[in-house]
Design a protein around this motif. Structure first.
Motif, PDB file in Angstrom:
ATOM      1  N   UNK A 114       0.793  -1.217   0.000  1.00 21.09           N
ATOM      2  CA  UNK A 114       0.000   0.000   0.000  1.00 21.09           C
ATOM      3  C   UNK A 114       0.827   1.269   0.000  1.00 21.09           C
ATOM      4  N   UNK A 115       2.129   1.173   0.288  1.00 19.78           N
ATOM      5  CA  UNK A 115       2.980   2.351   0.209  1.00 19.78           C
ATOM      6  C   UNK A 115       3.336   2.633  -1.249  1.00 19.78           C
ATOM      7  N   UNK A 116       3.724   3.874  -1.519  1.00 25.30           N
ATOM      8  CA  UNK A 116       3.996   4.287  -2.886  1.00 25.30           C
ATOM      9  C   UNK A 116       5.477   4.306  -3.215  1.00 25.30           C
ATOM     10  N   UNK A 117       5.799   3.891  -4.446  1.00 22.08           N
ATOM     11  CA  UNK A 117       7.161   3.939  -4.975  1.00 22.08           C
ATOM     12  C   UNK A 117       7.142   4.871  -6.182  1.00 22.08           C
ATOM     13  N   UNK A 118       7.978   5.894  -6.146  1.00 27.72           N
ATOM     14  CA  UNK A 118       7.972   6.930  -7.179  1.00 27.72           C
ATOM     15  C   UNK A 118       8.899   6.550  -8.329  1.00 27.72           C
ATOM     16  N   UNK A 119       8.419   6.753  -9.545  1.00 31.62           N
ATOM     17  CA  UNK A 119       9.221   6.582 -10.752  1.00 31.62           C
ATOM     18  C   UNK A 119       9.115   7.837 -11.597  1.00 31.62           C
ATOM     19  N   UNK A 120      10.207   8.198 -12.272  1.00 33.68           N
ATOM     20  CA  UNK A 120      10.166   9.266 -13.273  1.00 33.68           C
ATOM     21  C   UNK A 120       9.987   8.602 -14.627  1.00 33.68           C
ATOM     22  N   UNK A 121       8.808   8.764 -15.207  1.00 30.87           N
ATOM     23  CA  UNK A 121       8.431   8.014 -16.407  1.00 30.87           C
ATOM     24  C   UNK A 121       8.470   8.896 -17.654  1.00 30.87           C
ATOM     25  N   UNK A 122       8.657   8.248 -18.860  1.00 26.65           N
ATOM     26  CA  UNK A 122       8.752   6.809 -19.125  1.00 26.65           C
ATOM     27  C   UNK A 122      10.054   6.239 -18.573  1.00 26.65           C
ATOM     28  N   UNK A 129      12.382  -1.907 -29.293  1.00 21.70           N
ATOM     29  CA  UNK A 129      11.481  -1.983 -28.144  1.00 21.70           C
ATOM     30  C   UNK A 129      10.424  -0.908 -28.311  1.00 21.70           C
ATOM     31  N   UNK A 130       9.173  -1.325 -28.283  1.00 20.28           N
ATOM     32  CA  UNK A 130       8.072  -0.379 -28.441  1.00 20.28           C
ATOM     33  C   UNK A 130       8.005   0.556 -27.241  1.00 20.28           C
ATOM     34  N   UNK A 131       7.777   1.831 -27.520  1.00 20.11           N
ATOM     35  CA  UNK A 131       7.788   2.820 -26.455  1.00 20.11           C
ATOM     36  C   UNK A 131       6.756   2.586 -25.375  1.00 20.11           C
ATOM     37  N   UNK A 132       5.615   1.973 -25.738  1.00 19.98           N
ATOM     38  CA  UNK A 132       4.548   1.826 -24.752  1.00 19.98           C
ATOM     39  C   UNK A 132       4.927   0.893 -23.608  1.00 19.98           C
ATOM     40  N   UNK A 133       5.930   0.013 -23.806  1.00 22.41           N
ATOM     41  CA  UNK A 133       6.317  -0.887 -22.706  1.00 22.41           C
ATOM     42  C   UNK A 133       6.987  -0.107 -21.576  1.00 22.41           C
ATOM     43  N   UNK A 134       7.407   1.128 -21.840  1.00 24.81           N
ATOM     44  CA  UNK A 134       8.029   1.973 -20.823  1.00 24.81           C
ATOM     45  C   UNK A 134       7.004   2.861 -20.118  1.00 24.81           C
ATOM     46  N   UNK A 135       5.736   2.560 -20.331  1.00 23.39           N
ATOM     47  CA  UNK A 135       4.656   3.306 -19.700  1.00 23.39           C
ATOM     48  C   UNK A 135       3.900   4.155 -20.702  1.00 23.39           C
ATOM     49  N   UNK A 136       2.761   4.649 -20.265  1.00 24.79           N
ATOM     50  CA  UNK A 136       1.895   5.438 -21.146  1.00 24.79           C
ATOM     51  C   UNK A 136       2.611   6.615 -21.796  1.00 24.79           C
ATOM     52  N   UNK A 137       3.528   7.312 -21.092  1.00 26.05           N
ATOM     53  CA  UNK A 137       4.223   8.429 -21.757  1.00 26.05           C
ATOM     54  C   UNK A 137       5.101   7.999 -22.924  1.00 26.05           C
ATOM     55  N   UNK A 138       5.322   6.691 -23.084  1.00 26.79           N
ATOM     56  CA  UNK A 138       6.148   6.213 -24.181  1.00 26.79           C
ATOM     57  C   UNK A 138       5.371   5.793 -25.415  1.00 26.79           C
ATOM     58  N   UNK A 139       4.052   5.916 -25.390  1.00 24.38           N
ATOM     59  CA  UNK A 139       3.247   5.503 -26.546  1.00 24.38           C
ATOM     60  C   UNK A 139       3.593   6.353 -27.766  1.00 24.38           C
ATOM     61  N   UNK A 140       3.872   5.681 -28.878  1.00 26.44           N
ATOM     62  CA  UNK A 140       4.247   6.369 -30.108  1.00 26.44           C
ATOM     63  C   UNK A 140       5.745   6.568 -30.258  1.00 26.44           C
ATOM     64  N   UNK A 141       6.502   6.039 -29.302  1.00 22.51           N
ATOM     65  CA  UNK A 141       7.959   6.146 -29.343  1.00 22.51           C
ATOM     66  C   UNK A 141       8.569   4.768 -29.608  1.00 22.51           C
ATOM     67  N   UNK A 142       9.845   4.762 -29.970  1.00 21.03           N
ATOM     68  CA  UNK A 142      10.592   3.529 -30.172  1.00 21.03           C
ATOM     69  C   UNK A 142      11.961   3.672 -29.497  1.00 21.03           C
TER      70      UNK A 142
END
Length: 393
Positions: free
Chosen positions: A113-121, A355-368
């Motif tokens: 239940x605790x949060x872990x922060x990531x800087x995405x993608x 590697x498709x960008x979307x696998x790195x999170x939603x901000x990576x959609x449309x990237x490679x």
């Protein structure tokens, strides 16, 4: 050049994960296609590894094996020589890979239940480590400024100041966007985390792979306070393409925190690394620095060629500045396809396996994300296929 960074090697049918993955995706793909996905080089390893391991294996009994004094010395010297960070051997925890360490550290250092922060993608196993551990994923999205990404410090501080968010996984250099965070950026991030009692795990597995004009700063080297509030994940695996030897060095200056990690590691049955991995790490850190220097020049040339080619022939693809890693981040949204159509076009029409960008999170959609650690001829052939396929469209 002293080493061979030109010869093309087929890894079909030998158990290469990324090659097997390519053929699972498209069994009819032509034999001359080389996958440029996954952070796994298409170069032969430094010859010193095989030569040194051959000598070692002839004399060694393959029993339970622990790190030796010479192993620790090699790691300590490498960090001082390459990164100007004087560590002690007592800080090093050997682990069979950085990703297994991340999975364990998330479970050990946070509660459900605790949060872990990531800087995405960001590197996709970070997401898995958090979700599989039953922790909450907290995104602080990076901002695009021209041809590079920047940290949204206001958003990051907002996330870090939320009491339930107790851990931050930093990617330095950042995979996939290629940033090498400056000392000033790291200092600001570290200050925010310490002031809000957020522990930092700094994944620095790409720390040796820095492009000309940039400089890597080990997060924990900034100050004793930063060192005591962080865990640094390092390994020779990306630098010398030896991930299959499953050896990494997790550096934990705080003795109590290190003891907790060691106890948890053993509770998970991770008692030691691969016997050959220990020796290979020692070999590359002592004997292969010149190979690394040549590698960096090859990657830098590939980076420049790709950028010039795309700017001339496919200018709708935006090339981000590559500061570190050998993984080039491309914004392909200007090609007018959604992420799934883009994936189909790349794999089935252009035979460009990235590697498709979307696998790195939603901000990576449309990237490679494309791997530049390969002979220049492979980069050229891949880009030609991409250009011809797009022309057909």
């Amino acid at each position: 050049m002293r080493y061979d960074f030109v010869t093309k090697h087929s890894r079909k049918g030998v158990g290469s994960n990324k090659w097997d993955q390519m053929y699972r995706r498209n069994p009819s793909i032509p034999d001359d296609v080389v996958p440029l996905s996954v952070a796994d080089m298409e170069f032969a390893n430094p010859p010193q590894i095989a030569e040194g391991l051959y000598r070692y294996m002839k004399e060694m009994i393959f029993g339970y094996t622990s790190p030796t004094a010479s192993y620790y010395e090699a790691v300590v010297n490498w960090m001082k020589r390459r990164h100007q960070w004087e560590i002690k051997k007592e800080w090093i925890v050997d682990y069979p890979g950085v990703v297994p360490a991340l999975y364990d550290l998330v479970k050990l250092l946070t509660k459900p239940g605790e949060g872990v922060i990531l800087m995405t993608p960001v590197y996709y196993p970070f997401y898995s480590a958090i979700k599989n551990g039953g922790r909450d994923l907290i995104e602080s999205r990076l901002k695009i400024n021209g041809n590079r990404y920047e940290i949204d410090f206001d958003d990051f501080e907002k996330k870090a100041s939320t009491p339930k968010n107790t851990l931050f996984i930093l990617c330095n250099p950042h995979n996939p966007v290629g940033r090498v965070w400056t000392r000033e950026e790291l200092t600001r991030i570290g200050r925010i985390c310490i002031d809000n009692n957020v522990l930092i795990i700094s994944d620095e597995i790409h720390h040796d792979l820095i492009m000309p004009g940039y400089e890597h700063t080990a997060f924990a080297s900034i100050s004793e306070e930063f060192a005591g509030h962080s865990i640094s994940c390092t390994a020779p695996s990306k630098t010398f393409n030896m991930a299959g030897l499953a050896t990494s060095n997790i550096i934990i200056p705080d003795p109590d925190l290190k003891e907790r990690v060691c106890q948890y590691r053993e509770s998970q049955g991770r008692f030691f690394c691969n016997i050959a991995g220990y020796k290979a790490c020692e070999i590359v850190y002592n004997e292969c620095e010149d190979w690394l220097e040549e590698l960096l020049t090859v990657i830098d040339r590939n980076r420049k060629f790709l950028k010039d080619y795309l700017n001339e022939k496919l200018p709708m693809i935006k090339v981000f500045e590559l500061e570190g890693t050998y993984l080039q981040w491309l914004d392909c949204r200007g090609m007018g396809m959604d992420c799934h159509e883009l994936e189909h076009f790349m794999e089935d029409e252009a035979y460009v396996i990235t590697d498709e960008g979307y696998v790195f999170g939603e901000p990576g959609e449309g990237f490679e994300r494309i791997n530049l650690a390969c002979p220049a001829s492979i980069i050229r052939e891949t880009l030609e296929r991409l250009y011809q396929a797009y022309q057909k469209r």
